[in-house]
Scaffold this motif. Structure first.
Motif, mmCIF file in Angstrom:
data_model
loop_
_atom_site.group_PDB
_atom_site.id
_atom_site.type_symbol
_atom_site.label_atom_id
_atom_site.label_comp_id
_atom_site.label_asym_id
_atom_site.label_seq_id
_atom_site.Cartn_x
_atom_site.Cartn_y
_atom_site.Cartn_z
ATOM 1 N N ASP A 111 0.850 -1.176 0.000
ATOM 2 C CA ASP A 111 0.000 0.000 0.000
ATOM 3 C C ASP A 111 0.896 1.239 0.000
ATOM 4 O OD1 ASP A 111 -1.763 2.059 0.491
ATOM 5 O OD2 ASP A 111 -2.568 1.214 2.341
ATOM 6 N N PRO A 112 0.726 2.165 -0.979
ATOM 7 C CA PRO A 112 1.569 3.357 -1.030
ATOM 8 C C PRO A 112 1.501 4.182 0.253
ATOM 9 C CG PRO A 112 0.067 3.311 -2.921
ATOM 10 C CD PRO A 112 -0.233 2.128 -2.069
ATOM 11 N N LYS A 113 0.401 4.095 0.998
ATOM 12 C CA LYS A 113 0.288 4.868 2.228
ATOM 13 C C LYS A 113 1.175 4.327 3.332
ATOM 14 C CE LYS A 113 -4.027 6.848 1.159
ATOM 15 N NZ LYS A 113 -5.070 7.554 1.221
ATOM 16 N N THR A 114 1.629 3.089 3.210
ATOM 17 C CA THR A 114 2.532 2.556 4.228
ATOM 18 C C THR A 114 3.988 2.711 3.818
ATOM 19 O OG1 THR A 114 2.401 0.308 3.340
ATOM 20 C CG2 THR A 114 0.856 0.888 5.094
ATOM 21 N N ILE A 115 4.279 2.773 2.522
ATOM 22 C CA ILE A 115 5.677 2.920 2.117
ATOM 23 C C ILE A 115 6.066 4.376 1.882
ATOM 24 C CG2 ILE A 115 5.913 0.605 1.180
ATOM 25 C CD1 ILE A 115 5.606 1.803 -1.616
ATOM 26 N N HIS A 116 5.098 5.217 1.538
ATOM 27 C CA HIS A 116 5.383 6.642 1.330
ATOM 28 C C HIS A 116 4.964 7.401 2.577
ATOM 29 C CE1 HIS A 116 6.733 6.272 -2.746
ATOM 30 N NE2 HIS A 116 5.700 5.513 -3.017
ATOM 31 N N ASP A 127 2.340 13.184 16.311
ATOM 32 C CA ASP A 127 1.202 12.786 15.486
ATOM 33 C C ASP A 127 1.616 12.553 14.038
ATOM 34 O OD1 ASP A 127 -0.461 12.938 17.688
ATOM 35 O OD2 ASP A 127 -1.381 14.850 17.098
ATOM 36 N N LEU A 128 2.501 13.383 13.542
ATOM 37 C CA LEU A 128 2.976 13.250 12.169
ATOM 38 C C LEU A 128 3.683 11.915 11.967
ATOM 39 C CD1 LEU A 128 3.221 14.632 9.427
ATOM 40 C CD2 LEU A 128 5.258 15.789 10.263
ATOM 41 N N LEU A 129 4.512 11.527 12.917
ATOM 42 C CA LEU A 129 5.233 10.264 12.786
ATOM 43 C C LEU A 129 4.326 9.056 13.009
ATOM 44 C CD1 LEU A 129 8.624 11.180 14.475
ATOM 45 C CD2 LEU A 129 8.045 11.113 12.037
ATOM 46 N N GLU A 130 3.277 9.238 13.804
ATOM 47 C CA GLU A 130 2.334 8.145 14.043
ATOM 48 C C GLU A 130 1.579 7.785 12.770
ATOM 49 O OE1 GLU A 130 1.147 6.143 16.873
ATOM 50 O OE2 GLU A 130 3.236 6.634 17.257
ATOM 51 N N GLU A 131 1.131 8.808 12.053
ATOM 52 C CA GLU A 131 0.342 8.563 10.851
ATOM 53 C C GLU A 131 0.559 9.708 9.867
ATOM 54 O OE1 GLU A 131 -4.304 8.190 9.565
ATOM 55 O OE2 GLU A 131 -3.739 7.592 11.589
ATOM 56 N N ASN A 132 1.040 9.367 8.674
ATOM 57 C CA ASN A 132 1.234 10.381 7.647
ATOM 58 C C ASN A 132 1.273 9.727 6.280
ATOM 59 O OD1 ASN A 132 4.237 10.121 6.638
ATOM 60 N ND2 ASN A 132 4.391 9.964 8.870
ATOM 61 N N PHE A 133 1.072 10.552 5.272
ATOM 62 C CA PHE A 133 1.257 10.144 3.880
ATOM 63 C C PHE A 133 2.112 11.221 3.238
ATOM 64 C CE2 PHE A 133 -0.021 10.289 -0.643
ATOM 65 C CZ PHE A 133 0.492 9.061 -1.021
ATOM 66 N N PHE A 134 3.284 10.828 2.763
ATOM 67 C CA PHE A 134 4.285 11.764 2.259
ATOM 68 C C PHE A 134 4.950 11.104 1.058
ATOM 69 C CE2 PHE A 134 8.379 13.950 2.310
ATOM 70 C CZ PHE A 134 8.043 15.238 2.679
ATOM 71 N N PHE A 135 4.636 11.600 -0.139
ATOM 72 C CA PHE A 135 5.081 10.959 -1.373
ATOM 73 C C PHE A 135 5.792 11.987 -2.254
ATOM 74 C CE2 PHE A 135 3.417 8.035 -5.038
ATOM 75 C CZ PHE A 135 4.710 7.888 -5.511
ATOM 76 N N PRO A 136 7.133 12.066 -2.148
ATOM 77 C CA PRO A 136 7.878 12.990 -2.998
ATOM 78 C C PRO A 136 7.836 12.551 -4.470
ATOM 79 C CG PRO A 136 9.199 12.264 -1.127
ATOM 80 C CD PRO A 136 7.981 11.387 -1.186
ATOM 81 N N GLU A 137 7.660 13.515 -5.345
ATOM 82 C CA GLU A 137 7.661 13.250 -6.786
ATOM 83 C C GLU A 137 8.997 12.618 -7.179
ATOM 84 O OE1 GLU A 137 6.187 13.098 -10.578
ATOM 85 O OE2 GLU A 137 5.085 13.861 -8.847
ATOM 86 N N GLY A 138 8.932 11.523 -7.909
ATOM 87 C CA GLY A 138 10.140 10.862 -8.393
ATOM 88 C C GLY A 138 10.720 9.833 -7.436
ATOM 89 N N ALA A 139 10.161 9.715 -6.253
ATOM 90 C CA ALA A 139 10.660 8.726 -5.296
ATOM 91 C C ALA A 139 9.974 7.393 -5.560
ATOM 92 C CB ALA A 139 10.377 9.175 -3.871
ATOM 93 N N TYR A 194 10.837 8.167 4.572
ATOM 94 C CA TYR A 194 11.648 9.359 4.343
ATOM 95 C C TYR A 194 11.992 10.045 5.655
ATOM 96 C CZ TYR A 194 9.420 8.436 -0.082
ATOM 97 O OH TYR A 194 8.954 7.805 -1.204
ATOM 98 N N ASN A 195 13.100 10.760 5.620
ATOM 99 C CA ASN A 195 13.509 11.635 6.718
ATOM 100 C C ASN A 195 13.334 13.061 6.219
ATOM 101 O OD1 ASN A 195 14.514 9.442 8.385
ATOM 102 N ND2 ASN A 195 16.167 9.304 6.908
ATOM 103 N N LEU A 196 12.735 13.905 7.051
ATOM 104 C CA LEU A 196 12.476 15.295 6.678
ATOM 105 C C LEU A 196 13.149 16.226 7.656
ATOM 106 C CD1 LEU A 196 10.916 17.504 5.074
ATOM 107 C CD2 LEU A 196 9.023 17.140 6.691
ATOM 108 N N ARG A 197 13.851 17.190 7.113
ATOM 109 C CA ARG A 197 14.423 18.274 7.920
ATOM 110 C C ARG A 197 13.828 19.567 7.397
ATOM 111 N NH1 ARG A 197 19.475 19.645 10.889
ATOM 112 N NH2 ARG A 197 19.700 21.884 10.617
ATOM 113 N N ASP A 227 14.278 19.451 3.348
ATOM 114 C CA ASP A 227 15.288 18.488 2.917
ATOM 115 C C ASP A 227 14.721 17.098 3.148
ATOM 116 O OD1 ASP A 227 17.424 20.155 2.061
ATOM 117 O OD2 ASP A 227 17.890 20.595 4.157
ATOM 118 N N VAL A 228 14.534 16.360 2.054
ATOM 119 C CA VAL A 228 13.908 15.041 2.114
ATOM 120 C C VAL A 228 14.929 13.993 1.693
ATOM 121 C CG1 VAL A 228 11.998 13.607 1.298
ATOM 122 C CG2 VAL A 228 11.695 16.093 1.481
ATOM 123 N N ARG A 229 15.058 12.964 2.521
ATOM 124 C CA ARG A 229 15.955 11.852 2.199
ATOM 125 C C ARG A 229 15.216 10.542 2.394
ATOM 126 N NH1 ARG A 229 19.536 15.614 4.331
ATOM 127 N NH2 ARG A 229 21.330 15.955 3.006
ATOM 128 N N GLY A 230 15.458 9.638 1.475
ATOM 129 C CA GLY A 230 14.874 8.303 1.562
ATOM 130 C C GLY A 230 15.728 7.353 0.756
#
Length: 159
Positions: free
Chosen positions: A4-9, A38-50, A55-58, A69-72
């Motif tokens: 499920d993209p919501k669990t991997i992204h 709350d953000l780390l508990e549940e989120n959907f974060f899908f960078p274009e091209g990933a 992911y780690n976000l700064r 700054d997004v790293r994955g």
């Protein structure tokens, strides 16, 4: 079976640039910590091209711009957004939050509820704007955008 993209992204860590932060009140610090939790508990974060997360976000500020700054896995990118479109929403959000925190201590439940409804409405408006500004860069759901907006505000708090 495809994942499920919501669990991997999703975000697995969020860090705010310490140089972008200022001293804050207890209420503001608590709101910041809750938003990250709350953000780390549940989120959907899908960078274009990933291809896949997590992911780690700064997050930080550079002049009047938001730096993400997004790293994955096999993904590393910096996104910079102008905060000008958010200026009025951030200012209004601070004003209503101050009123809300004062009301919690001194007002009736009805007054607190009215302020909270206004705060949520403003928060939703800012979150929808954030989703639009991130279009083509990072896809999020509304709850993720709401928590990210709270953290954008945290970067602007000046105690």
């Amino acid at each position: 079976m495809a994942e499920d993209p919501k669990t991997i992204h999703r975000l697995q860590s969020v860090e705010l640039d310490e140089e972008s932060l200022a001293a804050v009140s207890r209420d503001q610090e608590q709101e910041r910590q809750i938003a990250i939790f709350d953000l780390l508990e549940e989120n959907f974060f899908f960078p274009e091209g990933a291809e896949t997360g997590p992911y780690n976000l700064r997050m930080g500020l550079l002049e009047n711009r938001l730096v993400l700054d997004v790293r994955g896995p096999r993904y590393e990118r910096r996104h910079i957004l102008s905060l000008s479109p958010f200026r009025t929403l951030i200012k209004d959000y601070f004003m209503i939050c101050d009123s809300y925190y004062q009301a919690i201590r001194n007002s009736t439940p009805q007054q607190i509820e009215a302020l909270d409804m206004g705060r949520r409405g403003l928060h939703n408006e800012a979150s929808e704007l954030l989703q639009a500004r991130l279009a083509g860069k990072i896809e999020t759901n509304l709850d993720t955008a709401r928590r990210l907006f709270t953290l954008i505000c945290a970067l602007h708090w000046r105690g």
